[in-house]
Design a protein around this motif. Sequence first.
Motif, PDB file in Angstrom:
ATOM      1  N   VAL A  21      15.512   7.097 -17.642  1.00  0.00           N
ATOM      2  CA  VAL A  21      14.452   6.507 -18.461  1.00  0.00           C
ATOM      3  C   VAL A  21      13.488   5.791 -17.534  1.00  0.00           C
ATOM      4  CG1 VAL A  21      13.933   4.878 -20.322  1.00  0.00           C
ATOM      5  CG2 VAL A  21      16.063   6.205 -20.379  1.00  0.00           C
ATOM      6  N   TYR A  22      12.214   6.109 -17.641  1.00  0.00           N
ATOM      7  CA  TYR A  22      11.190   5.374 -16.892  1.00  0.00           C
ATOM      8  C   TYR A  22      10.473   4.416 -17.832  1.00  0.00           C
ATOM      9  CZ  TYR A  22      11.604   8.249 -12.695  1.00  0.00           C
ATOM     10  OH  TYR A  22      12.060   8.856 -11.559  1.00  0.00           O
ATOM     11  N   GLY A  23      10.000   3.323 -17.305  1.00  0.00           N
ATOM     12  CA  GLY A  23       9.223   2.361 -18.085  1.00  0.00           C
ATOM     13  C   GLY A  23      10.107   1.507 -18.981  1.00  0.00           C
ATOM     14  N   ALA A  30      12.054   8.755 -21.846  1.00  0.00           N
ATOM     15  CA  ALA A  30      13.322   9.369 -21.450  1.00  0.00           C
ATOM     16  C   ALA A  30      13.001  10.724 -20.831  1.00  0.00           C
ATOM     17  CB  ALA A  30      14.227   9.528 -22.663  1.00  0.00           C
ATOM     18  N   VAL A  31      13.292  10.860 -19.546  1.00  0.00           N
ATOM     19  CA  VAL A  31      12.940  12.088 -18.819  1.00  0.00           C
ATOM     20  C   VAL A  31      14.125  13.051 -18.761  1.00  0.00           C
ATOM     21  CG1 VAL A  31      12.152  13.005 -16.616  1.00  0.00           C
ATOM     22  CG2 VAL A  31      11.194  10.869 -17.482  1.00  0.00           C
ATOM     23  N   LEU A  32      15.331  12.494 -18.544  1.00  0.00           N
ATOM     24  CA  LEU A  32      16.554  13.301 -18.624  1.00  0.00           C
ATOM     25  C   LEU A  32      17.403  12.741 -19.758  1.00  0.00           C
ATOM     26  CD1 LEU A  32      17.499  13.635 -14.835  1.00  0.00           C
ATOM     27  CD2 LEU A  32      16.174  15.228 -16.251  1.00  0.00           C
ATOM     28  N   GLY A  49      11.898  25.607 -16.116  1.00  0.00           N
ATOM     29  CA  GLY A  49      11.533  24.935 -17.355  1.00  0.00           C
ATOM     30  C   GLY A  49      10.056  24.574 -17.315  1.00  0.00           C
ATOM     31  N   PRO A  50       9.517  24.207 -18.471  1.00  0.00           N
ATOM     32  CA  PRO A  50       8.098  23.869 -18.524  1.00  0.00           C
ATOM     33  C   PRO A  50       7.751  22.729 -17.571  1.00  0.00           C
ATOM     34  CG  PRO A  50       9.014  24.006 -20.739  1.00  0.00           C
ATOM     35  CD  PRO A  50      10.166  24.097 -19.782  1.00  0.00           C
ATOM     36  N   SER A  51       6.502  22.649 -17.195  1.00  0.00           N
ATOM     37  CA  SER A  51       6.007  21.536 -16.403  1.00  0.00           C
ATOM     38  C   SER A  51       6.283  20.235 -17.159  1.00  0.00           C
ATOM     39  CB  SER A  51       4.510  21.739 -16.185  1.00  0.00           C
ATOM     40  OG  SER A  51       3.988  20.674 -15.461  1.00  0.00           O
ATOM     41  N   GLY A  52       6.847  19.241 -16.480  1.00  0.00           N
ATOM     42  CA  GLY A  52       7.148  17.963 -17.116  1.00  0.00           C
ATOM     43  C   GLY A  52       8.495  17.931 -17.825  1.00  0.00           C
ATOM     44  N   SER A  53       9.302  19.000 -17.693  1.00  0.00           N
ATOM     45  CA  SER A  53      10.593  19.044 -18.392  1.00  0.00           C
ATOM     46  C   SER A  53      11.675  18.248 -17.671  1.00  0.00           C
ATOM     47  CB  SER A  53      11.039  20.498 -18.594  1.00  0.00           C
ATOM     48  OG  SER A  53      11.153  21.164 -17.351  1.00  0.00           O
ATOM     49  N   GLY A  54      11.364  17.722 -16.471  1.00  0.00           N
ATOM     50  CA  GLY A  54      12.323  16.868 -15.773  1.00  0.00           C
ATOM     51  C   GLY A  54      13.009  17.539 -14.595  1.00  0.00           C
ATOM     52  N   LYS A  55      12.492  18.667 -14.127  1.00  0.00           N
ATOM     53  CA  LYS A  55      13.153  19.414 -13.053  1.00  0.00           C
ATOM     54  C   LYS A  55      13.215  18.610 -11.754  1.00  0.00           C
ATOM     55  CE  LYS A  55      10.203  22.832 -13.272  1.00  0.00           C
ATOM     56  NZ  LYS A  55       9.299  22.297 -14.328  1.00  0.00           N
ATOM     57  N   SER A  56      12.092  18.030 -11.353  1.00  0.00           N
ATOM     58  CA  SER A  56      12.085  17.259 -10.099  1.00  0.00           C
ATOM     59  C   SER A  56      12.955  16.019 -10.234  1.00  0.00           C
ATOM     60  CB  SER A  56      10.653  16.866  -9.712  1.00  0.00           C
ATOM     61  OG  SER A  56       9.908  18.007  -9.342  1.00  0.00           O
ATOM     62  N   THR A  57      12.890  15.359 -11.382  1.00  0.00           N
ATOM     63  CA  THR A  57      13.716  14.164 -11.616  1.00  0.00           C
ATOM     64  C   THR A  57      15.193  14.523 -11.549  1.00  0.00           C
ATOM     65  OG1 THR A  57      11.970  13.287 -13.033  1.00  0.00           O
ATOM     66  CG2 THR A  57      14.132  12.249 -13.211  1.00  0.00           C
ATOM     67  N   PHE A  58      15.561  15.638 -12.159  1.00  0.00           N
ATOM     68  CA  PHE A  58      16.942  16.132 -12.096  1.00  0.00           C
ATOM     69  C   PHE A  58      17.372  16.332 -10.642  1.00  0.00           C
ATOM     70  CE2 PHE A  58      18.549  20.348 -11.017  1.00  0.00           C
ATOM     71  CZ  PHE A  58      19.907  20.117 -11.190  1.00  0.00           C
TER      72      PHE A  58
HETATM   73  P1  ADP Z   1       8.928  18.660 -13.636  1.00  0.00           P
HETATM   74  O1  ADP Z   1       9.373  18.647 -12.224  1.00  0.00           O
HETATM   75  O2  ADP Z   1       9.747  19.500 -14.550  1.00  0.00           O
HETATM   76  O3  ADP Z   1       7.465  19.018 -13.780  1.00  0.00           O
HETATM   77  P2  ADP Z   1       9.242  15.764 -13.500  1.00  0.00           P
HETATM   78  O4  ADP Z   1      10.675  15.498 -13.306  1.00  0.00           O
HETATM   79  O5  ADP Z   1       8.350  15.668 -12.315  1.00  0.00           O
HETATM   80  O6  ADP Z   1       9.079  17.176 -14.245  1.00  0.00           O
HETATM   81  O7  ADP Z   1       8.662  14.779 -14.596  1.00  0.00           O
HETATM   82  C1  ADP Z   1       9.188  14.722 -15.922  1.00  0.00           C
HETATM   83  C2  ADP Z   1       8.505  13.615 -16.689  1.00  0.00           C
HETATM   84  O8  ADP Z   1       8.851  12.358 -16.115  1.00  0.00           O
HETATM   85  C3  ADP Z   1       6.995  13.689 -16.654  1.00  0.00           C
HETATM   86  O9  ADP Z   1       6.521  13.354 -17.924  1.00  0.00           O
HETATM   87  C4  ADP Z   1       6.622  12.639 -15.639  1.00  0.00           C
HETATM   88  O10 ADP Z   1       5.362  12.086 -15.934  1.00  0.00           O
HETATM   89  C5  ADP Z   1       7.716  11.609 -15.805  1.00  0.00           C
HETATM   90  N1  ADP Z   1       7.982  10.894 -14.547  1.00  0.00           N
HETATM   91  C6  ADP Z   1       8.448  11.428 -13.388  1.00  0.00           C
HETATM   92  N2  ADP Z   1       8.592  10.498 -12.425  1.00  0.00           N
HETATM   93  C7  ADP Z   1       8.196   9.321 -12.989  1.00  0.00           C
HETATM   94  C8  ADP Z   1       8.094   7.972 -12.517  1.00  0.00           C
HETATM   95  N3  ADP Z   1       8.444   7.645 -11.260  1.00  0.00           N
HETATM   96  N4  ADP Z   1       7.641   7.037 -13.390  1.00  0.00           N
HETATM   97  C9  ADP Z   1       7.298   7.352 -14.646  1.00  0.00           C
HETATM   98  N5  ADP Z   1       7.375   8.611 -15.160  1.00  0.00           N
HETATM   99  C10 ADP Z   1       7.803   9.577 -14.352  1.00  0.00           C
END
Ligand code: ADP
Length: 267
Positions: A21-23, A30-32, A49-58
């Motif tokens: 969860v960010y913020g 909730a990102v994941l 997955g779609p852009s913004g689906s949380g792949k990088s965060t995962f």
């Molecule tokens: P993907 O790689 O699938 O495009 P991300 O994992 O980069 O997705 O991001 C998923 C969501 O989390 C997006 O809506 C992004 O704006 C949000 N997000 C990612 N990193 C942060 C952060 N450090 N602070 C706030 N929101 C974030």
Amino acid sequence: MLTQGIGQGTAAVRLVAVEKVYGRGDNEVAVLKRLSLDFAAGSFTAVMGPSGSGKSTFLHCSAGLVKPTRGTVLIGDTDLADLDEVGLTRLRRDRIGFVFQSYNLLPALTVRQNIVLPSQLAGRRPNRSQVLAVVDRVGLADRLDHLPGQLSGGQQQRVAIARALVTRPAVVFADEPTGALDTRTAAAVLGLLRETVDAGGQTLVMVTHDPVAASYADRVVFLADGRFAGELHRPTAEAVAARMTRLGAWNDATVPASAAVRSEGGR
Ligand code: ADP
Ligand code: MG
């Protein structure tokens, strides 16, 4: 057999009910969302997955770069929550390779210096033949003394890949490692990634939006809105593309690379 002595089927990476969860308050995102996934030792998995689906965060949570809000991440038998910063740094250095979406090369260091930096930080003398072998495979043998600023985007991406592979870590995480490469170079890099898994017994988790790149993997895991959204085993590019279409995964930000004419990204 596998170099790490881990039997097939053992999870090299395991996520249990991971939430990020960010913020705070009204800004909470909730990102994941209770993401549970296993990655078998010696397997190659593509994550899509779609852009913004949380792949990088995962990927960042899995590699111990970002702390999950809730849930458990295991690398082998090690629960990342049990490690302090020093232990986490050591684990990342010794067992994990990471290819960042943005390359993260050090601009003042040459290609060679960037590639051997992780081994130097670990106090190991970089193995020269290993460095030359990986550099040759990614086609950078004649660029070793260049600075990142003198290279194209695609060349910088290949430096980042060589840096992640050179120490032969047990687990390699790669965030869109072929995103800046032309079709031919991408195929060479994907062949190398496939080989590291087949020959070295390493575990590879690769985020990609390219169905052709995903078809090099043993399995494709789909994410949508921070949740597991299905998987494909022994994927073909066609099956992956069809699944992506069903997920509504293709918007302006994620044009299927196999359907687009690409050239190696310049700077
Ligand atoms: P993907 O790689 O699938 O495009 P991300 O994992 O980069 O997705 O991001 C998923 C969501 O989390 C997006 O809506 C992004 O704006 C949000 N997000 C990612 N990193 C942060 C952060 N450090 N602070 C706030 N929101 C974030
Ligand atoms: Mg991303």
